[in-house]
Scaffold this active site. Structure first.
Site, short mmCIF file in Angstrom:
data_model
loop_
_atom_site.label_atom_id
_atom_site.label_comp_id
_atom_site.label_asym_id
_atom_site.label_seq_id
_atom_site.Cartn_x
_atom_site.Cartn_y
_atom_site.Cartn_z
N ASN A 147 75.41 -0.01 56.08
CA ASN A 147 75.09 0.00 54.55
C ASN A 147 74.89 -1.46 54.08
O ASN A 147 74.78 -1.70 53.19
CB ASN A 147 75.99 0.77 53.79
CG ASN A 147 77.47 0.31 54.05
OD1 ASN A 147 77.80 -0.50 54.90
ND2 ASN A 147 78.31 0.87 53.24
N ARG A 286 84.06 -9.13 47.93
CA ARG A 286 85.54 -8.54 47.36
C ARG A 286 85.85 -9.15 46.16
O ARG A 286 85.79 -10.39 45.99
CB ARG A 286 86.54 -8.97 48.66
CG ARG A 286 86.36 -7.82 49.81
CD ARG A 286 86.48 -6.43 49.59
NE ARG A 286 86.36 -5.68 50.78
CZ ARG A 286 85.18 -4.80 51.08
NH1 ARG A 286 83.92 -5.12 50.36
NH2 ARG A 286 85.32 -4.01 52.17
N GLN A 315 91.00 -0.76 43.45
CA GLN A 315 89.88 0.07 43.19
C GLN A 315 90.51 1.56 43.37
O GLN A 315 91.14 1.81 44.20
CB GLN A 315 88.80 -0.24 44.32
CG GLN A 315 88.17 -1.63 43.97
CD GLN A 315 86.81 -1.69 44.91
OE1 GLN A 315 86.01 -2.34 44.64
NE2 GLN A 315 86.75 -0.83 46.14
N HIS A 334 81.91 0.57 42.48
CA HIS A 334 81.64 -0.10 43.96
C HIS A 334 80.87 0.98 44.68
O HIS A 334 81.08 1.90 45.84
CB HIS A 334 83.01 -0.15 44.91
CG HIS A 334 83.02 -0.83 46.03
ND1 HIS A 334 83.99 -1.34 46.88
CD2 HIS A 334 81.57 -1.37 46.81
CE1 HIS A 334 83.42 -1.91 48.02
NE2 HIS A 334 82.10 -1.99 47.87
#
Length: 387
Positions: A147, A286, A315, A334
Site C-alpha cells: 500500500n 506516524r 489509534q 488512518h
C-alpha cells in the site's frame, strides 16, 4: 494446528457488505523496482471487496479452517478484558493493521508463550515491540510495498487540499449553504512554484516526489541515505542533511520517515518555528513524529497555515483529541493505505505469508522485519521498519 488471531477494524456503520461504487479494480502485478505483487496459491475473495474489517476477515477464514486451524477475528483490542488480551495467551499468530493496530507491548508478548508470528496486513510494524519480539523468538512480517502507492496518493491529495483551501470552500456550498467566493479564496494558493520537501525518501517518499514533479514545484528531501545522483538529477531534487535544513527551506513538508527514538517528537515548537510562516505539514507516517500540542499552537498562531494527515496517537484517538477541533486541518482516519485496491494486495500478501509459515517454507525476504524462525532465506532484514 495453529490459532490465528486477527485484530481488524470494525464493520461499516451501515452494515456489511457495503454498496460498492465499482465492479472491479485494476490488477497490479508488480511495483517500482521490480518487486512482484503478492502471489498466494489462491484467494477466497473478489478483489475490490472490503476485507480489512471484522466481517471481511482478510478473506482468510475458509483457507485457515479448511486446514484445521482456529481463526479468531475481533476489533476489541484495548481496555481491561479486551478480546485481544483474552485470546492472545494461546495464539500462535497475530495479524494486525497499522490502521487499527494491536499494540504488541512487552507485557502482551510475555503473556503469549505460544506466539511465534506477528503479521502486519500492510506496511509499518512499529505497533510491535521489536526488541521483545526478538527476545521472544518471534517472526515479524509485513506485506511490503502493498500500500505504499496508496499512501503516496493520499499525501498528494492532502497537500492539494490544504494549499487550495478545499475543505472550507466545500463547506460553503454544503454545510453553510452559501456561495462565499471571497472567503473560500482568502486562504487558497497555487502549489506551482512552491518549495516542497519530503522527510524520508523510501518507497512512499520517492513516490510522492515523482507525483509532485509535474506540478512544477521545487523538490527537496532529507534522508539518512542519500538517493543516487541520477535520481536527484531526474527529479531535480535538493538534498538536505538534516531535518532543520529541510524545514527551513520549504513551503510544504510531507513526512514519510519511520518512527524511532530519533524521530519521536522531532517537529516540536522549535523545529516548527524554524519553518517559513504559513507552511503546511502533511503527515501520513506516524503521529508521534510531531508534537501533538506544538502543531495546535502553530496553527493557532499562524506559524503553520495547515496540517493534514491520517495518523494519530493513540489509534483510534479519544473524542477530545485536539486535532479533531484545531483550525486549518484536513485530518482523516488512518485510511491512506487501506483503499479497497490496497486491501486486495495486503490480504493476498497476508495469505502468502501464512501459507509459507504454516508449511515451514521460507517467507519472502522483503516481507521480513524480524526473522525469529530461521525462515528468512537470503537477504532478510533484521530489526528495521519498512516503508
Amino acid at each position: 494446528m495453529a490459532k490465528i488471531l486477527a485484530v481488524l477494524y470494525p464493520d461499516p456503520v451501515g452494515g456489511y457488505p457495503p454498496d460498492y461504487a465499482r465492479d472491479e479494480i485494476p490488477t497490479i502485478t508488480g511495483y517500482p523496482g521490480g518487486q512482484t505483487a503478492p502471489t498466494p496459491e489462491a484467494i477466497d475473495f473478489t478483489p475490490g471487496q472490503l476485507l480489512g474489517c471484522v466481517s471481511g476477515e482478510l478473506g482468510l477464514r475458509r483457507f485457515l479452517e479448511e486446514r484445521g486451524h482456529t481463526f479468531v477475528v475481533t476489533s476489541d483490542k484495548e481496555g481491561a478484558g479486551s478480546t485481544l488480551d483474552r485470546e492472545l495467551p494461546d495464539s500462535d499468530v497475530v495479524i494486525s493493521q497499522p490502521f487499527w493496530p494491536a499494540y504488541l507491548t512487552p507485557e502482551r508478548i510475555a503473556a503469549a508463550p505460544r506466539l511465534k508470528l506477528a503479521i502486519t496486513a500492510g506496511i509499518g510494524s512499529d505497533h510491535v515491540d521489536l526488541p521483545s519480539a526478538i527476545s521472544h523468538g518471534m517472526t515479524v512480517a509485513e506485506v511490503t510495498y502493498s500500500n505504499s502507492i496508496s499512501v503516496s496518493e493520499h499525501a498528494v491529495m492532502q497537500i492539494l487540499t490544504l494549499v487550495r483551501n478545499y475543505l472550507p470552500s466545500h463547506e460553503w456550498v454544503t454545510a453553510k449553504e452559501g456561495w462565499n467566493i471571497a472567503d473560500s479564496a482568502s486562504r487558497a494558493y497555487d502549489l506551482e512554484g512552491m518549495d516542497v520537501g519530503v522527510l524520508g525518501s523510501g518507497r512512499i517518499g520517492q513516490a510522492v516526489l515523482r507525483r509532485l514533479k509535474p506540478f512544477d514545484v521545487t523538490l527537496h528531501y532529507c534522508d539518512v541515505h542519500r538517493l543516487p545522483q541520477e535520481v536527484e538529477e531526474e527529479l531535480g531534487l535538493t538534498y538536505h542533511p538534516d531535518a532543520r535544513s529541510l524545514a527551513s527551506a520549504i513551503d510544504v513538508l510531507s513526512i514519510h520517515t519511520p518512527l524511532h527514538p530519533q524521530t519521536q517528537n522531532l517537529f516540536d515548537d522549535e523545529l516548527i518555528g524554524a519553518m517559513r510562516r504559513g507552511s503546511y505539514i502533511v503527515n501520513t507516517a506516524r503521529a508521534l513524529i510531531v508534537s501533538r500540542d506544538a502543531v495546535v499552537r502553530a496553527l493557532n498562531s499562524g506559524r503553520l497555515a495547515g496540517y493534514a494527515g491520517d495518523v494519530w496517537y493513540p489509534q483510534p484517538p479519544p473524542p477530545d483529541h485536539p486535532w479533531r477541533t484545531m483550525p486549518y486541518e484536513a485530518m482523516t482516519p488512518h485510511v491512506s493505505g487501506t483503499t479497497l485496491s490496497a486491501q486486495a494486495r495486503y490480504s493476498a500478501g497476508t495469505r502468502e505469508i501464512l501459507e509459507h509459515w504454516l508449511d515451514g517454507r521460507p517467507i519472502r525476504p522483503e516481507y521480513l522485519i524480524v526473522d525469529g524462525g530461521g525462515l528468512a532465506g537470503a537477504g532478510a532484514r533484521s530489526y528495521t521498519v519498512a516503508g
